[in-house]
Design a protein around this motif. Structure first.
Motif, PDB file in Angstrom:
ATOM      1  N   ALA A   6       0.843  -1.189   0.000  1.00  0.00           N
ATOM      2  CA  ALA A   6       0.000   0.000   0.000  1.00  0.00           C
ATOM      3  C   ALA A   6       0.877   1.237   0.000  1.00  0.00           C
ATOM      4  CB  ALA A   6      -0.913  -0.013   1.203  1.00  0.00           C
ATOM      5  N   ASP A   9      -0.196   7.691  -0.136  1.00  0.00           N
ATOM      6  CA  ASP A   9      -0.972   8.548  -1.030  1.00  0.00           C
ATOM      7  C   ASP A   9      -0.084   9.710  -1.469  1.00  0.00           C
ATOM      8  OD1 ASP A   9      -2.642  10.257  -2.235  1.00  0.00           O
ATOM      9  OD2 ASP A   9      -4.059  10.477  -0.570  1.00  0.00           O
ATOM     10  N   ALA A 127       7.242   6.499  10.188  1.00  0.00           N
ATOM     11  CA  ALA A 127       5.915   5.902  10.369  1.00  0.00           C
ATOM     12  C   ALA A 127       5.252   6.416  11.644  1.00  0.00           C
ATOM     13  CB  ALA A 127       6.039   4.380  10.417  1.00  0.00           C
ATOM     14  N   PHE A 128       6.050   6.665  12.683  1.00  0.00           N
ATOM     15  CA  PHE A 128       5.488   7.102  13.970  1.00  0.00           C
ATOM     16  C   PHE A 128       6.244   8.354  14.436  1.00  0.00           C
ATOM     17  CE2 PHE A 128       5.546   2.362  13.948  1.00  0.00           C
ATOM     18  CZ  PHE A 128       4.198   2.167  13.679  1.00  0.00           C
ATOM     19  N   ARG A 130       5.550  10.819  16.479  1.00  0.00           N
ATOM     20  CA  ARG A 130       5.584  11.161  17.911  1.00  0.00           C
ATOM     21  C   ARG A 130       6.513  10.224  18.692  1.00  0.00           C
ATOM     22  NH1 ARG A 130      -0.358  12.239  20.154  1.00  0.00           N
ATOM     23  NH2 ARG A 130      -0.852  10.644  18.634  1.00  0.00           N
ATOM     24  N   VAL A 193      15.513   1.374  21.010  1.00  0.00           N
ATOM     25  CA  VAL A 193      14.464   0.447  20.547  1.00  0.00           C
ATOM     26  C   VAL A 193      13.309   1.225  19.916  1.00  0.00           C
ATOM     27  CG1 VAL A 193      12.764  -1.251  21.305  1.00  0.00           C
ATOM     28  CG2 VAL A 193      15.100  -1.393  22.130  1.00  0.00           C
ATOM     29  N   ILE A 197      11.971   0.492  16.125  1.00  0.00           N
ATOM     30  CA  ILE A 197      10.569   0.239  15.727  1.00  0.00           C
ATOM     31  C   ILE A 197      10.204   1.155  14.563  1.00  0.00           C
ATOM     32  CG2 ILE A 197       8.171   0.497  16.492  1.00  0.00           C
ATOM     33  CD1 ILE A 197       9.216  -0.274  19.341  1.00  0.00           C
ATOM     34  N   ILE A 200      12.324   0.296  11.187  1.00  0.00           N
ATOM     35  CA  ILE A 200      11.898  -0.940  10.512  1.00  0.00           C
ATOM     36  C   ILE A 200      10.535  -0.714   9.853  1.00  0.00           C
ATOM     37  CG2 ILE A 200      11.175  -3.337  10.869  1.00  0.00           C
ATOM     38  CD1 ILE A 200      13.309  -3.487  13.109  1.00  0.00           C
ATOM     39  N   THR A 201       9.602  -0.148  10.608  1.00  0.00           N
ATOM     40  CA  THR A 201       8.257   0.061  10.054  1.00  0.00           C
ATOM     41  C   THR A 201       8.312   1.010   8.861  1.00  0.00           C
ATOM     42  OG1 THR A 201       7.432  -0.178  12.298  1.00  0.00           O
ATOM     43  CG2 THR A 201       5.883   0.645  10.662  1.00  0.00           C
ATOM     44  N   VAL A 204       9.813  -0.865   5.861  1.00  0.00           N
ATOM     45  CA  VAL A 204       8.931  -1.937   5.368  1.00  0.00           C
ATOM     46  C   VAL A 204       7.686  -1.346   4.713  1.00  0.00           C
ATOM     47  CG1 VAL A 204       7.438  -3.849   6.115  1.00  0.00           C
ATOM     48  CG2 VAL A 204       9.754  -3.669   6.994  1.00  0.00           C
ATOM     49  N   ARG A 205       7.137  -0.275   5.293  1.00  0.00           N
ATOM     50  CA  ARG A 205       5.806   0.166   4.888  1.00  0.00           C
ATOM     51  C   ARG A 205       5.774   1.414   4.016  1.00  0.00           C
ATOM     52  NH1 ARG A 205       2.063  -1.993   4.057  1.00  0.00           N
ATOM     53  NH2 ARG A 205       0.723  -0.262   4.637  1.00  0.00           N
ATOM     54  N   LEU A 206       6.754   2.289   4.134  1.00  0.00           N
ATOM     55  CA  LEU A 206       6.585   3.614   3.526  1.00  0.00           C
ATOM     56  C   LEU A 206       7.505   3.882   2.338  1.00  0.00           C
ATOM     57  CD1 LEU A 206       6.040   5.868   6.697  1.00  0.00           C
ATOM     58  CD2 LEU A 206       4.365   4.672   5.311  1.00  0.00           C
TER      59      LEU A 206
ATOM     60  N   ASP B   4      -5.972   4.562   3.106  1.00  0.00           N
ATOM     61  CA  ASP B   4      -5.121   5.204   4.117  1.00  0.00           C
ATOM     62  C   ASP B   4      -5.242   4.503   5.462  1.00  0.00           C
ATOM     63  OD1 ASP B   4      -3.757   7.025   2.791  1.00  0.00           O
ATOM     64  OD2 ASP B   4      -4.759   8.793   3.628  1.00  0.00           O
ATOM     65  N   ALA B   7      -3.531   1.223   5.363  1.00  0.00           N
ATOM     66  CA  ALA B   7      -2.070   1.388   5.420  1.00  0.00           C
ATOM     67  C   ALA B   7      -1.632   1.698   6.843  1.00  0.00           C
ATOM     68  CB  ALA B   7      -1.641   2.501   4.471  1.00  0.00           C
ATOM     69  N   ASN B  11       0.837  -0.292   9.376  1.00  0.00           N
ATOM     70  CA  ASN B  11       1.997   0.343  10.029  1.00  0.00           C
ATOM     71  C   ASN B  11       2.004  -0.001  11.514  1.00  0.00           C
ATOM     72  OD1 ASN B  11       2.422   1.536   7.605  1.00  0.00           O
ATOM     73  ND2 ASN B  11       1.916   3.615   8.244  1.00  0.00           N
ATOM     74  N   VAL B  14       2.966  -3.667  12.092  1.00  0.00           N
ATOM     75  CA  VAL B  14       4.413  -3.918  11.937  1.00  0.00           C
ATOM     76  C   VAL B  14       5.158  -3.358  13.148  1.00  0.00           C
ATOM     77  CG1 VAL B  14       6.471  -3.396  10.563  1.00  0.00           C
ATOM     78  CG2 VAL B  14       4.327  -3.975   9.417  1.00  0.00           C
ATOM     79  N   GLY B  15       4.796  -2.132  13.524  1.00  0.00           N
ATOM     80  CA  GLY B  15       5.455  -1.506  14.676  1.00  0.00           C
ATOM     81  C   GLY B  15       5.252  -2.323  15.938  1.00  0.00           C
ATOM     82  N   VAL B  18       7.388  -5.510  15.961  1.00  0.00           N
ATOM     83  CA  VAL B  18       8.786  -5.248  16.325  1.00  0.00           C
ATOM     84  C   VAL B  18       8.890  -4.990  17.829  1.00  0.00           C
ATOM     85  CG1 VAL B  18      10.786  -3.746  15.937  1.00  0.00           C
ATOM     86  CG2 VAL B  18       9.264  -4.291  14.034  1.00  0.00           C
ATOM     87  N   PHE B  19       7.945  -4.203  18.353  1.00  0.00           N
ATOM     88  CA  PHE B  19       7.955  -3.874  19.779  1.00  0.00           C
ATOM     89  C   PHE B  19       7.825  -5.138  20.631  1.00  0.00           C
ATOM     90  CE2 PHE B  19       5.321  -2.471  23.543  1.00  0.00           C
ATOM     91  CZ  PHE B  19       6.394  -1.959  24.251  1.00  0.00           C
ATOM     92  N   ALA B  22      10.956  -7.107  20.639  1.00  0.00           N
ATOM     93  CA  ALA B  22      11.949  -6.534  21.558  1.00  0.00           C
ATOM     94  C   ALA B  22      11.599  -6.898  23.002  1.00  0.00           C
ATOM     95  CB  ALA B  22      12.011  -5.017  21.381  1.00  0.00           C
TER      96      ALA B  22
END
Lengths: 581, 167
Positions: A6, A9, A127-128, A130, A193, A197, A200-201, A204-206, B4, B7, B11, B14-15, B18-19, B22
């Motif tokens: 995916a 956009d 991906a994250f 924050r 860590v 996270i 990797i995300t 893999v995703r973006l 969206d 997706a 995300n 996947v996150g 991984v978490f 760990a």
């Protein structure tokens, strides 16, 4: 291998809020570029702190028991400017800790990982976002804890950067300094860590449409694989820190041997837990460096990276093998000979993918039209020092040789060639290469070369010299080696190594001047000053907040240099998203 | 579900994978330490150790499993089940605190012997992870996230609470 299922956009806004005039928004930014710069500045600051400590250590080894000139009375007022044995022990402990966990990690992984990853794979942010911000501030809290530990009664930690039990338990290291060290390393790990996270995300995703796994720049591969190791093995040292904390604060005995009246733990347990993380840590730090250098050698040799796929598989091979070699750090702990031999063989095998990587670098350089700009100089320097550092590792992988060399300066020289020389050279290459994209200005080439040559020559003298005195039998961590009759003849060697170290330290002042002068007065950077094809160079320097107006579609790999289609257009490179009509 | 949202869901998955990987390494390392300490002892529990209240520890574990089930129900029966999960999780922590108090009073606290060392270090660290999960549930209850985002976040919280229950 296919593109992500995916793709983002193309018209979607940046997930990170736009910067506003508020300083709070700027400081607590979720923009990966800002966070990358925050990590970079934090890491460079602590690189300077750790570097000053190295100078003090070298002073003591060259002039044992003599007052440190200029700053001695300020730093060691109680001893008349002389470094006491306790202060010396604390100095080499904190030097190692700071350099590994609070300088190189933030610079390479936090700084360049954050800044480069989204730009290189063609997305607008992590991906994250924050979590990314939280990662930096957790690292900042860890840094503050470590810094505060210098000012508590009995001072900072003093059990070596490995903090072996029982030296690091309350028996060997009373006082809050070592406890704060434990907390700082734990939170450093939490930050790492969090970053893993995200990295990797994000990869893999973006990835942008068309950015298949084998079109990724090798820099991205380096950060991605490092993140896998971080996610797997940083928790192991975090667990060791938790147990060490319990031993120190609550009186438990995980790392203290039991007795006939009380069952207990085992000091060697700590070593297992430490090195289960500690050896992958070497690769955690070097993989991004390898990735960056693999890309930059191709860019500046104006040739495609030789054996791109082999390099990728070699990196993956190193990651897999790095999980099963840690026991070579513990040959002298009395481990079973069969186990020791297994670790020896596995360690030797890891030199196969590493050699492939090395040969591919040479293949990339072979008959290239090299542009010897500052980033390229640092990369070639890395190839040389990594070669020596890697070869000396084979001696330590061999059980018989290691019995003699263990705990000598040979070990110090070996790991400094890898963990200090190679990583510093890669970090500087990355700074010189991405500075224009980060800050919109070029760094001075002249000052860059003036920085490179003394740095390269001096660090080889320093760490090469350490190999020699280690071979001659000088043990590490001695306050005054010249006090021992069998080592007294090595004092002149130590004097010369220290002189080279001061040159190395002084050369970094050139970098500091170049960095800050260029930041303010450097020539404005064009979008693509190095004429290369990866996605970040399609953006203005510095990139806008949202990175890409429209998410690019990738049509080729990252190293299309000297391509006939490009030459037909009067240039020697093709962009990863450049469509040929 | 929009592209969206799909997706973003992936995300998060996947996150979280991984978490949890760990976290699994973290607890595996702690359990490895437990195995080593146990292997060093001449018998387990070591001779002279006061009796360990296994029943109380097991019933506390059941509370955590119940909290996980309640959170699963929140997906189909509404947020009040998330509040129930939060309550059960909080009760688990209170009961653990009570158990720790009794153990310390019964000379089975940290520093008194190998069993006390292992139980306190591992259970206290585990309790901190449970607390993290409860904070996530509390934030979920207070959140004004979109209809797309809430079930996604709930699924991630369920995964995490299942993990801490298994550990």
């Amino acid at each position: 291998m296919t593109a992500p299922a995916a793709p983002p956009d193309p018209a979607a806004p940046s997930p990170s809020p736009s910067p506003s005039a508020s300083w709070v928004n700027r400081v607590f930014s979720t923009d990966h570029k800002v966070i990358g710069k925050q990590f970079l500045f934090l890491g460079l600051t602590f690189l300077a702190v750790g570097g000053v400590m190295a100078m003090l250590i070298r002073w003591q080894l060259a002039r044992p028991g003599q007052p440190v000139p200029l700053v001695g009375r300020l730093l060691f007022p109680g001893a008349g400017g002389v470094i006491s044995p306790a202060a010396y022990t604390s100095l080499f402990t904190m030097h190692g800790t700071i350099m590994i966990f609070f300088a190189v990690t933030p610079i390479l992984i936090g700084g360049f990982g954050n800044f480069c990853l989204p730009l290189l794979i063609g997305t607008r942010d992590m991906a994250f976002p924050r979590l990314n911000m939280l990662s930096f501030w957790t690292m900042a809290a860890a840094t503050a804890t470590l810094t505060a530990s210098f000012f508590v009664p009995l001072g900072a930690a003093a059990s070596g950067w490995t903090a072996y039990a029982t030296l690091s338990t309350a028996i060997g290291a009373p006082g809050a300094g070592q406890t704060m060290w434990t907390v700082a390393i734990y939170f450093n790990g939490v930050s790492t860590v969090m970053g893993a996270i995200n990295y990797i995300t994000t990869v893999v995703r973006l990835r942008a449409p068309g950015m298949t796994w084998f079109r990724l720049p090798l820099t991205v591969w380096g950060f991605f694989l490092t993140s896998i190791l971080n996610a797997l093995f940083v928790p192991v040292i975090a667990a060791a820190m938790v147990l060490l904390f319990f031993d120190r604060v609550f009186g438990t005995q995980f790392f203290i041997a039991g007795s006939t009246i009380r069952a207990g733990g085992d000091p060697i347990l700590y070593q297992h837990m430490f090195w289960l993380f500690g050896h992958p840590e070497v690769y955690i730090l070097i993989l991004p460096a390898w990735g960056i250098v693999s890309d930059l050698l191709s860019f500046f040799a104006r040739k495609p990276a030789f054996g791109y796929r082999v390099t990728v598989w070699a990196l993956i091979g190193v990651v897999v093998l790095s999980c099963v070699v840690y026991g070579h750090h513990m040959f002298t702990t009395g481990m079973s000979p069969l186990l020791g031999e297994s670790f020896m063989v596995l360690t030797m095998i890891i030199s196969v993918p590493t050699s492939l990587l090395f040969l591919n670098w040479l293949g990339t350089l072979w008959r290239g039209a090299a542009r010897m700009r500052t980033p390229m100089l640092f990369c070639v320097g890395l190839v040389f020092t990594f070669g020596i550092g890697g070869l000396t590792g084979l001696y330590l992988a061999d059980i018989v040789a290691d019995q003699y060399l263990h705990d000598t300066y040979f070990v110090v020289g070996h790991f400094h060639l890898i963990m200090a020389a190679a990583l510093l050279l890669a970090s500087f290459a990355a700074v010189y290469f991405w500075f224009p994209k980060m800050f919109g200005r070029m760094m001075s080439e002249g000052l860059g070369k003036l920085h490179f040559w003394p740095t390269f020559l001096a660090l080889n003298v320093v760490f090469g010299g350490q190999l020699l005195i280690g071979w001659a039998g000088m043990q590490r961590r001695l306050y005054d080696p010249s006090a021992y009759e069998f080592l007294a003849h090595l004092l002149p060697w130590n004097v010369w190594i220290s002189r080279a170290a001061y040159v190395l330290g002084a050369a970094q002042l050139v970098f500091v001047v170049n960095f800050f002068v260029s930041l303010r007065w450097g020539k404005p950077a064009p979008a693509n000053p190095w004429e290369v094809g990866t996605l970040e160079w399609t953006l203005p320097s510095p990139p806008p907040h949202h990175n890409f107006d429209v998410i690019p579609t990738v049509v080729r790999g990252p190293h299309e240099l000297g391509h006939p289609d490009a030459l037909a257009r009067g240039k020697d490179w093709l962009g990863q998203d450049e469509v040929l009509s | 579900m929009s592209n969206d949202a799909s997706a973003t869901r992936l995300n998060g998955a996947v996150g979280m994978a991984v978490f949890l990987g760990a976290c699994a390494m973290l607890f595996a390392a702690l359990l490895f330490a437990y195995a080593v300490v146990r292997s060093q002892a001449s018998a387990w529990p070591p001779p002279g150790t006061p009796p360990f209240p296994r029943g109380a520890a097991a019933s506390n574990g059941l509370l955590l499993i119940a909290a996980g089930f309640a959170l699963r129900r929140a997906g189909t029966r509404g947020p009040k089940w998330a509040a129930v999960s939060l309550g059960l999780g909080a009760l688990f922590l209170l009961m653990q605190a009570g158990l720790w108090g009794r153990l310390v009073a019964g000379h089975l606290g940290p520093g008194t012997g190998a069993l006390g060392d292992v139980f306190f270090a591992l259970s206290a660290f585990h309790a901190l992870h449970v607390l993290g999960g409860l904070v996530a549930i509390a934030l979920l209850l207070r959140s004004r996230a979109s209809a797309d985002a809430r079930p996604r976040r709930l699924r991630l919280a369920i995964l995490y609470m299942d993990f801490v229950a298994v550990v």
